[in-house]
Write an enzyme that holds these catalytic residues in place. Sequence first.
Site, PDB file in Angstrom:
ATOM      1  N   GLY A 138      -8.730  21.880 -29.115  1.00 13.36           N
ATOM      2  CA  GLY A 138      -7.331  21.883 -28.662  1.00 13.36           C
ATOM      3  C   GLY A 138      -6.457  21.063 -29.590  1.00 13.36           C
ATOM      4  O   GLY A 138      -6.708  20.965 -30.799  1.00 13.36           O
ATOM      5  N   SER A 139      -5.449  20.431 -28.983  1.00 18.07           N
ATOM      6  CA  SER A 139      -4.386  19.819 -29.787  1.00 18.07           C
ATOM      7  C   SER A 139      -4.837  18.659 -30.669  1.00 18.07           C
ATOM      8  O   SER A 139      -4.070  18.216 -31.523  1.00 18.07           O
ATOM      9  CB  SER A 139      -3.283  19.322 -28.858  1.00 18.07           C
ATOM     10  OG  SER A 139      -2.853  20.379 -28.046  1.00 18.07           O
TER      11      SER A 139
END
Lengths: 140, 576
Positions: free
Chosen positions: B295-296
């Site tokens: 993810g981020s």
Amino acid sequence: MRRSDFALFVCLIICAIAVVHTQHRSIRVFVDLEREKTRGDELAADLRRLQAQRATLVASNRVEHVASEMKMHLPDTHAVIVMGNQRQDLADLSSAAQSLAFAEAVPVRPIESLAKPQSLMSAEKDPKTKQPTHLAKGAR
Amino acid sequence: MNYKGNTALHLRLEGWRASLVLVLLLLAFMVLVIRAVFLQGLHADFLQHKGDERYSRVIEERAYRGEVLDRNKDPLAISLPAVSVWASREDAEMNPVQLQQLSTLLEMPKEDINRRINEGRGNFVYLKRQLSQEVAQKVSDIHIPGLFEQKGFRRSYPKGEMMAHLLGFTDVEDRGQEGVEVTFQSVLAGLNGARRVIKDRPGSVIEDVENIREPRPGHDVVLSVDSRVQYLAWRELHAAITRNKAKAGAVMVLDPRTGEVLALANYPDYNPNAREHVTLTQLRNRAVADTYEPGSTLKPFTIAAALEAHKVTPATIIQTGNGTMNIGPAVVHDTHPGGALTVSQVIQRSSNVGAARIALSLPPEAMWNLFTDVGFGQTPKMGMPGEAGGRVRPYRSWRPIEQATMSYGHGISVSLAQLARSYTIFANEGNVMPLTLLKQDGPVSGRRVISPQTAAAVKDMLELVVKPEGTAPLAQVRGFRVAGKTGTAHKLDHGHYSNRYVASFVGFAPASNPRLLIAVMIDEPSTGDYYGGLVAAPVFSGLMAGALQILGIQPDDPASENYASPPSGNSAAEET
């Protein structure tokens, strides 16, 4: 039998007995040595057991558990005051004092005795004044 | 008296008789010599062996396995003498009282003992292995004929669960099976010695005949791990798992200057001292063996690649519009529309659209090169068994939508260890550091992946993430500047993204001179909160604050009146 032959015969007997005695003694001493070695091994094993026991007793989770049983806890966030680079300040102060002419007459305390590990220091607050009760002025 | 005059004495014997006696004597001697040659020469070995069997014995001298110590020489794994009890099936006899006593001492049902002794082939059978000496002594005091003891070792792990995955364990033969125990098997293993001795009738050694082999104890291994930091990591992880009712989790703490692993904890865990009912799920070392879509937490690498390629500066404005971006039939979403954001704000607010726009301005090769340079797609080679390499597909097969999603950490899989290692480039002036489990005494050289200027710029952006406007104010540590990045990713379920999440946070402090780098991953939080800034960031903060204090690291921002109030769900939210 000549006298010298007899003397040699006696010597031979004495030597034979001495050999037997020495052999016996050597075996006994060797057995003692083995026993002591075994004892040494047992002591080494005891040392390991104690080291393992100590490591278990000082493990952080146990220390924290015991501390909580004694109703001890980490200081509340609001009771913590961050002191900053006090060690550096004290070091500067100390070196400045030493560079002065009277430095020898006035003994300078070692920095370590002044500066505690100052990453985070806790201070109890007086509930009335909401001020730390034992913090030196200008600590922050 | 004159004998010569006596005729009776004048006997004349036949000459052959003397010769005969001589020959017979010689023959007798010959027989003796032949027999001697037969015994001393031809049959010597056999006879020597038979003689030795009567009084000489080869005894084994057991060598200890080396200890595993933490960086402060605190013992983490230590071998203790233990005894195995075995029975001779032919000779073992015991009455019901003795059987009852034995069953109690060995903690085995009576039926088990009977079955072991009465069923099976051969005369030799172990009843129980690795008993403590105290119990073995009590067993011996029952005086059961046909029961014998064999000395050996038992591995003890004083820190129990909190070090389980890192240390692993050994089997009954003292061979490493998991973790450090298997990684450093050749160093830790001792080599048993042997010597030939003469024993007397009661069995005492009375003479050394020869030293066949000197026992060689195993070497100690000093790990880079600090058991105090490890405890904090384990405790904070457990607290977060309980708080968020999560399925699993992992934490890793590194020294970004050297790549030393200071702590590695996983949940679920197990007690290495009592492994009877341990399941495979508990054994799993998630931090190194499991990969997930990060993810981020990958956005900073996209930004770093763009900064390196001089496509953007931290102040470049990126239009994120209403928070959606169409790439072909696919749409990239942001949770809250940001309008025009600077590159720094793209990181601070974790904008997917912003990251995707920046990624699409880059050639795929630039992103792939940076991902590969920081170690994604390759095993981190820290020396743990079962290290996963993750997956980065070759850039030639990237479609634009894949390049866009990869910029915010989807379509790529990494392990927590890889992620932690990759962040050393931001904490250590652009150098990626090799991970190690061993304490390093001198400086360690890394490999420069990005310029120090880019690393510093990204570090500044990561500092914004923990500010009140960022996604992780809960990652703040009082008195210190902190830099880090949150990550929240949907989990893949049979090829489709499900509504289950992996929340993560990677960060380091003090930002002015990073000394600790922490990566946290919480798998499937299920109490409602699932954002990295709400689930993983508090683990980071609690652990970082404690670890900085334990290591005596100087605050670099003493004046900060931090704790910002906990962020609302909206400010911690990021696109997943």
